[in-house]
Design a protein around this motif. Structure first.
Motif, PDB file in Angstrom:
ATOM      1  N   TYR A 167       0.874  -1.171   0.000  1.00 40.89           N
ATOM      2  CA  TYR A 167       0.000   0.000   0.000  1.00 40.89           C
ATOM      3  C   TYR A 167       0.908   1.218   0.000  1.00 40.89           C
ATOM      4  N   ILE A 168       0.720   2.098  -0.959  1.00 40.81           N
ATOM      5  CA  ILE A 168       1.526   3.321  -1.070  1.00 40.81           C
ATOM      6  C   ILE A 168       0.561   4.493  -1.139  1.00 40.81           C
ATOM      7  N   VAL A 169       0.548   5.304  -0.089  1.00 38.73           N
ATOM      8  CA  VAL A 169      -0.437   6.379   0.013  1.00 38.73           C
ATOM      9  C   VAL A 169      -0.357   7.331  -1.178  1.00 38.73           C
ATOM     10  N   ASP A 221      -2.192   5.274  -3.820  1.00 33.67           N
ATOM     11  CA  ASP A 221      -3.475   4.661  -3.502  1.00 33.67           C
ATOM     12  C   ASP A 221      -4.456   5.563  -2.766  1.00 33.67           C
ATOM     13  N   GLY A 222      -3.990   6.614  -2.127  1.00 34.97           N
ATOM     14  CA  GLY A 222      -4.875   7.534  -1.422  1.00 34.97           C
ATOM     15  C   GLY A 222      -5.459   8.522  -2.425  1.00 34.97           C
TER      16      GLY A 222
END
Length: 159
Positions: free
Chosen positions: A127-129, A132-133
């Motif tokens: 998960y890489i903000v 992915d954010g």
């Protein structure tokens, strides 16, 4: 077109049936599990330890049918399966974001596991903000708040 998918390991959790499981990782706060990656893929775990969260892609091995319309846990209306997280999709592929606590050889200790025990693992991604954010995103028909999602438990409708 060549399409090949294989299990790369297995996910272990305290949930031995789909009934009463959390429906999303939000409802599994504090629930720990492990991911056992087949040793042949262990080298692929290098450099993963710096990430706080990971995506687990898995096969809903207990799903026995496919439906194109389903009534989701947090709704009373029938919805197109692709607008839901239902396991009754054509390829029975699941996705969860879990907290990565520790890596020990080919075993990952995770938290926030909302997956039934002995689920076949298909892939792991970090998960890489920054990737992915998504700011300004919307959730379509879904209107429940975080606390309602956290409290909701699975039943037999998707078995």
């Amino acid at each position: 077109m060549r399409l090949t998918v294989q299990s790369i390991g297995v996910i272990h959790s305290p949930f031995h049936s789909i009934e009463e499981m959390p429906i999303q990782p939000l409802g599994a706060s504090g629930v720990e599990g492990t991911v056992e990656v087949d040793p042949v893929f262990s080298e692929g775990l290098e450099d993963l330890s710096g990430f706080s969260h990971i995506y687990l892609f898995y096969y809903f091995h207990l799903a026995v049918r496919t439906e194109l319309r389903v009534t989701p846990f947090m709704d009373t209306s029938s919805r197109g399966v692709f607008s839901t997280r239902s396991p009754l999709r054509p390829n029975h592929i699941g996705l969860s974001i879990v907290k990565l606590l520790e890596i020990n050889e080919n075993r990952l200790r995770i938290e926030g596991v909302d997956i039934v025990d002995k689920t076949p693992l298909l892939d792991i991604k970090p998960y890489i903000v920054e990737f992915d954010g998504v700011e300004g995103s919307s959730s379509g028909w879904f209107k429940a708040d975080r606390s309602a999602v956290g409290e909701k438990r699975s039943d037999s409708r998707f078995g």
